[in-house]
Design a protein around this motif. Structure first.
Motif, mmCIF file in Angstrom:
data_model
loop_
_atom_site.group_PDB
_atom_site.id
_atom_site.type_symbol
_atom_site.label_atom_id
_atom_site.label_comp_id
_atom_site.label_asym_id
_atom_site.label_seq_id
_atom_site.Cartn_x
_atom_site.Cartn_y
_atom_site.Cartn_z
ATOM 1 N N LEU A 183 -45.914 28.958 -41.618
ATOM 2 C CA LEU A 183 -44.295 28.417 -41.185
ATOM 3 C C LEU A 183 -43.613 27.750 -42.200
ATOM 4 N N ASP A 184 -42.223 27.904 -42.446
ATOM 5 C CA ASP A 184 -41.563 27.373 -43.437
ATOM 6 C C ASP A 184 -40.299 26.728 -42.775
ATOM 7 N N GLY A 185 -40.515 25.065 -42.476
ATOM 8 C CA GLY A 185 -39.433 24.280 -41.972
ATOM 9 C C GLY A 185 -38.466 24.344 -43.037
ATOM 10 N N HIS A 186 -37.128 24.203 -42.266
ATOM 11 C CA HIS A 186 -35.851 23.665 -43.089
ATOM 12 C C HIS A 186 -35.049 22.716 -42.243
ATOM 13 N N GLY A 187 -34.077 21.811 -42.824
ATOM 14 C CA GLY A 187 -33.511 21.150 -42.375
ATOM 15 C C GLY A 187 -34.108 19.686 -42.738
ATOM 16 N N GLU A 188 -33.441 18.543 -42.390
ATOM 17 C CA GLU A 188 -33.964 17.300 -42.736
ATOM 18 C C GLU A 188 -35.338 16.940 -42.256
ATOM 19 N N LEU A 189 -35.629 17.469 -40.889
ATOM 20 C CA LEU A 189 -37.049 17.150 -40.301
ATOM 21 C C LEU A 189 -37.596 18.425 -40.273
ATOM 22 N N GLY A 190 -37.609 19.492 -41.022
ATOM 23 C CA GLY A 190 -38.129 20.623 -41.006
ATOM 24 C C GLY A 190 -39.720 20.674 -40.979
ATOM 25 N N TYR A 191 -40.258 19.940 -41.752
ATOM 26 C CA TYR A 191 -41.879 19.800 -41.886
ATOM 27 C C TYR A 191 -42.556 19.477 -40.664
ATOM 28 N N SER A 235 -32.775 21.244 -37.305
ATOM 29 C CA SER A 235 -33.878 21.465 -38.208
ATOM 30 C C SER A 235 -34.658 22.604 -37.575
ATOM 31 N N GLY A 236 -35.274 23.511 -38.107
ATOM 32 C CA GLY A 236 -35.925 24.719 -37.535
ATOM 33 C C GLY A 236 -37.236 24.943 -38.585
ATOM 34 N N SER A 237 -37.761 26.150 -38.266
ATOM 35 C CA SER A 237 -38.693 26.919 -39.007
ATOM 36 C C SER A 237 -38.648 28.347 -38.627
ATOM 37 N N THR A 238 -39.038 29.178 -39.815
ATOM 38 C CA THR A 238 -39.563 30.586 -39.610
ATOM 39 C C THR A 238 -40.954 30.509 -39.465
ATOM 40 N N ALA A 239 -41.439 31.780 -39.077
ATOM 41 C CA ALA A 239 -42.886 31.702 -38.710
ATOM 42 C C ALA A 239 -43.454 33.044 -38.771
ATOM 43 N N THR A 240 -44.717 33.469 -39.298
ATOM 44 C CA THR A 240 -45.297 34.745 -39.267
ATOM 45 C C THR A 240 -46.519 34.125 -38.557
ATOM 46 N N VAL A 241 -47.139 35.131 -37.480
ATOM 47 C CA VAL A 241 -48.312 34.788 -36.943
ATOM 48 C C VAL A 241 -49.167 36.198 -36.792
ATOM 49 N N PHE A 257 -37.118 29.389 -35.362
ATOM 50 C CA PHE A 257 -37.449 28.413 -34.011
ATOM 51 C C PHE A 257 -36.559 27.227 -34.284
ATOM 52 N N GLY A 258 -35.928 26.792 -33.383
ATOM 53 C CA GLY A 258 -35.312 25.415 -33.434
ATOM 54 C C GLY A 258 -33.728 25.589 -33.882
#
Length: 286
Positions: free
Chosen positions: A44-52, A114-120, A206-207
């Protein structure tokens, strides 16, 4: 390394150049779960202030929900081994897992901006078959990418799935069609017409609740591979956008970046008869 000795995995995580330049921490997250019947790998790769924080929560939700669904699925298969269209069934399960995760994340106030990409990647053992026969499902949203290749055959390498950015013409068209005028495409960004301070450089994630009116969705693209871990082993590399877009390797495109990665890994695997190529991946590529 799994208990049967059929596959190995390694994980490496470093700050990208932008994070280093601006003194920020990486918002990349990974999750791994392994049991007798299946293995789950999430990047996952978060983004935004609270991405992590959001990426970490999404990862936990994805893994937990997958475990529940997979255990139930295996139980159902054990009772009814004549179930048809197993792949279609499991692909639908993956889509349901992504959507149920999004439904939970949408209730978290931290996901507003804030949100995140994801590869599963889910490696599923074929029931009632030798343990080396598996099916690999890869589901992704966002701009993380993966490629699959046969060991010692770099010509077999292929990227898995599309990059969900507005530079993808299909995604750009979808955004403009589904947003009902709420989205503006400006350069490489999706802009919220109602508040142009809200922008996003991916079209699926997501998000980012405040951008969902602009056509931002979490429906994954899914690719499926037959895997024989013993006689026809393959290598799967999943990387967030920081790997594929890295200027360190002086590549003009993701395809050239892929070729450089493949070339380096292939050379090292040919030279080494043991597992030291894994150390090479960790120390030289990333």
């Amino acid at each position: 390394k799994d208990s049967g000795g059929y596959f190995r995995y390694c994980v490496v995580q470093e700050n990208g150049l932008n994070h280093i330049e601006f003194g920020e921490c990486s918002q990349d997250v990974y999750k791994v779960y392994h049991c007798v019947n299946y293995s789950v790998f999430v990047v996952l790769d978060g983004h935004g202030e609270l991405g992590y924080e959001i990426a970490d929560k999404i990862g936990e939700l994805l893994v937990h929900t997958l475990i529940v669904r997979l255990d139930s699925w295996y139980h159902e298969l054990s009772l009814n081994k004549d179930i048809k269209n197993i792949r279609v069934h499991f692909e639908n399960e993956l889509r349901n897992v992504f959507q149920s995760t999004q439904n939970v994340i949408n209730t978290d106030s931290r996901a507003m901006e804030s949100g995140s990409t994801a590869t599963v990647a889910v490696l599923v053992k074929d029931i009632d078959m030798p343990s080396n026969l598996c099916t690999l499902y890869i589901a992704s949203v966002g701009d993380s990418s993966a490629f699959v290749m046969e060991f010692n055959d770099c010509s077999s390498a292929e990227f898995v799935g599309d990059v969900h950015r507005v530079t993808n013409a299909t995604e750009c068209e979808r955004i403009l069609k589904c947003s009902n005028g709420a989205a503006i495409i400006r350069g490489e960004y999706v802009v919220n017409r109602l508040d142009e301070s809200k922008v996003l450089n991916v079209t699926r994630c997501f998000g980012d609740v405040d951008m969902q009116c602009c056509g931002i969705i979490c429906e994954p693209q899914i690719n499926v591979f037959d895997i024989n871990l013993k006689s026809n082993p393959k290598m799967l590399l999943i990387g967030s956008d920081g790997l594929w877009d890295s200027p360190l390797l002086h590549c003009e495109s993701r395809l050239k970046m892929r070729d450089r990665v493949i070339e380096k890994i292939s050379e090292q695997m040919v030279q080494d008869r043991d597992d030291s190529w894994i150390d090479f991946v960790c120390t030289q590529l990333m």
